[in-house]
Design an enzyme around this catalytic site. Sequence first.
Site, PDB file in Angstrom:
ATOM      1  CE1 TYR A  88      10.913  23.878 -56.576  1.00 49.82           C
ATOM      2  CE2 TYR A  88      10.566  26.038 -57.562  1.00 49.82           C
ATOM      3  CZ  TYR A  88      10.360  24.667 -57.566  1.00 49.82           C
ATOM      4  OH  TYR A  88       9.611  24.090 -58.569  1.00 49.82           O
ATOM      5  CB  SER A 129      10.598  25.200 -61.746  1.00 50.19           C
ATOM      6  OG  SER A 129       9.936  26.419 -61.473  1.00 50.19           O
TER       7      SER A 129
END
Length: 280
Positions: free
Chosen positions: A148, A135
């Site tokens: 995350y 990501s």
Amino acid sequence: MRTWLITGANRGLGWHIANAAIAAGDNVIVTGRNLEKITEAFSGYDAKKVVTLALDIAEEDQIRNVVQSAVAIFGKIDILVNNAGYGQLGPFENNSPADIDNQFSTNVFGMFNMCRAVLPIMRKETHGHIFNIASIAGLVGMPGASVYCASKFAVVGFSESLAQEVADFDIKVTVVSPGSFRTDFLDASSAHFGSADIPEYAEFSRKIRDSSERNNHAQQGDPAKLGSVIEQLALDPQAPTHFVVGSDAVQIASDRLNSRKLELEAWRELATSTDTPNQG
């Protein structure tokens, strides 16, 4: 004909990557935690070319079984796409140790174990390509996503190192860092928020949740186009180790590179003052 093994393929980016591979005429093994859902997601396809299998990547025995089944069915695995994952959101202190363990079990350790199971097959064939889906949050830290981000930073660092370790076996590793794509990532079915309630973070947490709800299914990235791009990269012998994708991600990564360079130069003198004096 190539054989793909894709995790987390019942929806989102995984589903679109799988469909791009299927459209290219390749054999594809698609996996998801729920066999009924993954089977429904790929109903209507030729069962001889598109195989659906249940897989929770946090379970090592399931990984071994799926990889063994893949080889038994198609004889090889050319392309592994480690896509399964989710976002553990909210401030760090709102996330319990169990929340963090679960995040890393899926996003990091599950990916490790998939690579561990597939690499011997690729080494034997002296050929293969591993795509690890990270990501932009694996390149740039973001408030309200510390856990995350930590997991995706781990994916990026691991992938860069692994790429160098397996290059001599003609195995490529590409870590894909998408920006915001129009998937279920921000749905309650995917995004998790910390389970620890700390009043001091109440207002900050509310803003994070409101932002998630506002942006859910309104992201600018087209996941079908990303699926097609991954299929193209799998054909390219010059595919990069790092692939930042999405105009937002490219801009964020570019801005971060520039700010890091400025920071490095601003503190260069102090940083280099730690060297041992030259005794010569």
